[in-house]
Design an enzyme around this catalytic site. Structure first.
Site, PDB file in Angstrom:
ATOM      1  N   ASP A  38      -9.078  56.126  57.664  1.00 40.62           N
ATOM      2  CA  ASP A  38      -8.413  55.807  58.951  1.00 40.62           C
ATOM      3  C   ASP A  38      -8.971  54.539  59.584  1.00 40.62           C
ATOM      4  O   ASP A  38      -8.218  53.656  59.994  1.00 40.62           O
ATOM      5  CB  ASP A  38      -8.401  57.010  59.918  1.00 40.62           C
ATOM      6  CG  ASP A  38      -9.749  57.549  60.336  1.00 40.62           C
ATOM      7  OD1 ASP A  38     -10.779  57.141  59.753  1.00 40.62           O
ATOM      8  OD2 ASP A  38      -9.778  58.392  61.262  1.00 40.62           O
ATOM      9  N   GLY A 117     -16.887  69.869  61.078  1.00 39.68           N
ATOM     10  CA  GLY A 117     -15.921  69.017  60.378  1.00 39.68           C
ATOM     11  C   GLY A 117     -14.486  69.412  60.644  1.00 39.68           C
ATOM     12  O   GLY A 117     -13.577  68.964  59.959  1.00 39.68           O
ATOM     13  N   ASP A 165      -8.302  62.292  63.912  1.00 45.26           N
ATOM     14  CA  ASP A 165      -8.475  63.624  64.491  1.00 45.26           C
ATOM     15  C   ASP A 165      -7.666  63.778  65.777  1.00 45.26           C
ATOM     16  O   ASP A 165      -7.032  64.816  66.015  1.00 45.26           O
ATOM     17  CB  ASP A 165      -9.955  63.890  64.781  1.00 45.26           C
ATOM     18  CG  ASP A 165     -10.821  63.698  63.550  1.00 45.26           C
ATOM     19  OD1 ASP A 165     -10.258  63.672  62.438  1.00 45.26           O
ATOM     20  OD2 ASP A 165     -12.042  63.552  63.703  1.00 45.26           O
TER      21      ASP A 165
END
Ligand code: GLA
Length: 371
Positions: A38, A117, A165
């Site tokens: 990303d 995570g 995220d």
């Protein structure tokens, strides 16, 4: 309301002796494939999970309450090293954006395990951002809320994380994964019909917990930036495999992972569109090897889980999220999941690893305002 939202609602009532105006919640995520791509302008393919952070909010005041910690904290002007940094950071980022945010107070409850995570920090940021947007009628598009939450990580918390995220938490939809092009910031849902294929996603939380700021995460990102500088491209997304012979050592390994991983994401999306879970799973295994050998973010626990999944005949498995501990996922037949979890548990015990925690997921809904 989901149970977790009711907990936030009740906590608000008990703490502040009034009804909240808004209740919102946002999920954690797993990433199916596309790791450490990303912040290199590349592709990622996360999906939301059925673990969430909920917040109940009202105007006035300046206090934040966590039902999980049973702790009341003031809204902080700078990072203090507690859970309240995330909602405080969101308020800070909105004000940085030029929004004259009025006073508010809120109560939080969550079941996304921290440091695992699974993006508990993105979930609390996204829930706060969505609730504030609703409470003050800000009408900020979800993509912009996600970018704002990333600013919280980068500038308030001090983790140079990418956009995955926060995008996943705010934009995912039930039953689908989300393909994100992290350069253009376009995102599109990709159907992930595991039920018909009798598959499930088994998550193994290795319980090796970490805060990203204390890992090699920022160092990985710096190495990628050095590599793209040497190659003369803005992002490693724009580099080709044949360009990489201009690199050596650490930079070569990191860049090789990123370039090959981006290609794998696109192949994985094709495979999903064809309902080819065999090909999809095979790409997951290769992704794990690349993260282990070239990006060097795996751990003995994550490797053991992936190896046991492979031996059990699972179509695919890999670490998910940043690595350095945290969680791994396996794509498994529904009826095989319990046996795999049991086998892993025994193996971890024999190795002297911490006892892992397992969850089984279908792709869940993104952030929602529920009151
Ligand atoms: C963490 C970061 C994300 C991403 C992943 C690795 O989850 O928050 O932005 O970089 O690690 O893919």
């Amino acid at each position: 309301m989901r149970q977790i939202e009711q907990r936030a609602f009740q906590a608000y009532r008990n703490q502040f002796q009034e009804e909240p105006v808004v209740v919102a919640s946002a999920p954690g995520r797993i990433n199916l494939i596309g790791e450490h791509t990303d912040y290199n302008g590349g592709f990622v393919l996360p999906c939301a999970i059925d673990l969430r952070v909920a917040v109940a909010m009202g105007q006035d005041g300046a206090q934040l309450y966590s039902a999980d910690f049973d702790e009341l904290r003031p809204l902080a002007a700078k990072r203090e090293g507690s859970w309240a940094d995330y909602p405080s950071g969101v308020a800070w980022a909105l004000r940085e954006r030029g929004i004259a945010l009025a006073a508010f107070h809120g109560a939080f409850a969550g079941d996304v395990p921290r440091g695992s995570g699974l993006s508990s920090s993105a979930a609390i940021e996204a829930a706060t951002a969505l609730a504030l947007d609703q409470l003050f009628h800000l009408d900020i598009p979800r993509k912009d809320l996600a970018i704002l939450c990333q600013q919280v990580e980068n500038k308030f918390i001090g983790v140079n994380s990418g956009i995955m995220d926060q995008y996943a938490s705010l934009l995912c939809r039930q039953g689908t994964a989300l393909l994100i092009d992290c350069r253009s910031l376009d995102a599109e849902p990709v159907p992930l019909d595991l039920v018909t294929a009798r598959l499930t996603l088994l998550v193994c939380n290795t319980q090796v917990s970490r805060e990203l700021g204390e890992t090699g995460y920022n160092a990985r990102r710096s190495a990628c930036e050095r590599a793209s500088h040497t190659l003369g491209v803005k992002y490693l997304r724009d580099a080709r495999l044949q360009d990489l012979d201009k690199l050596s050592g650490e930079e070569l390994k990191r860049a090789r992972h990123v370039v090959t991983e981006n290609a794998r994401v696109l192949r994985a999306v094709e495979a999903l569109r064809l309902h080819d879970f065999v090909e999809f799973g095979a790409l997951m295994y290769v992704s794990h090897e690349s993260l282990r050998d070239d990006y060097e973010v795996s751990t003995p626990e994550l490797d053991a889980f992936v190896e046991l999944a492979r031996q059990s005949g699972a179509p695919g498995a890999r670490l998910t999220g940043a690595g350095f501990g945290g969680s791994a996922i396996a794509l498994v037949q529904v009826e095989e999941a319990a046996a795999l979890a049991q086998g892993v548990q025994q193996h971890f015990q024999a190795q002297g690893f911490k006892q892992p925690v397992f969850y089984s997921f279908q792709p869940a809904a993104g952030a929602e305002v529920v009151k």
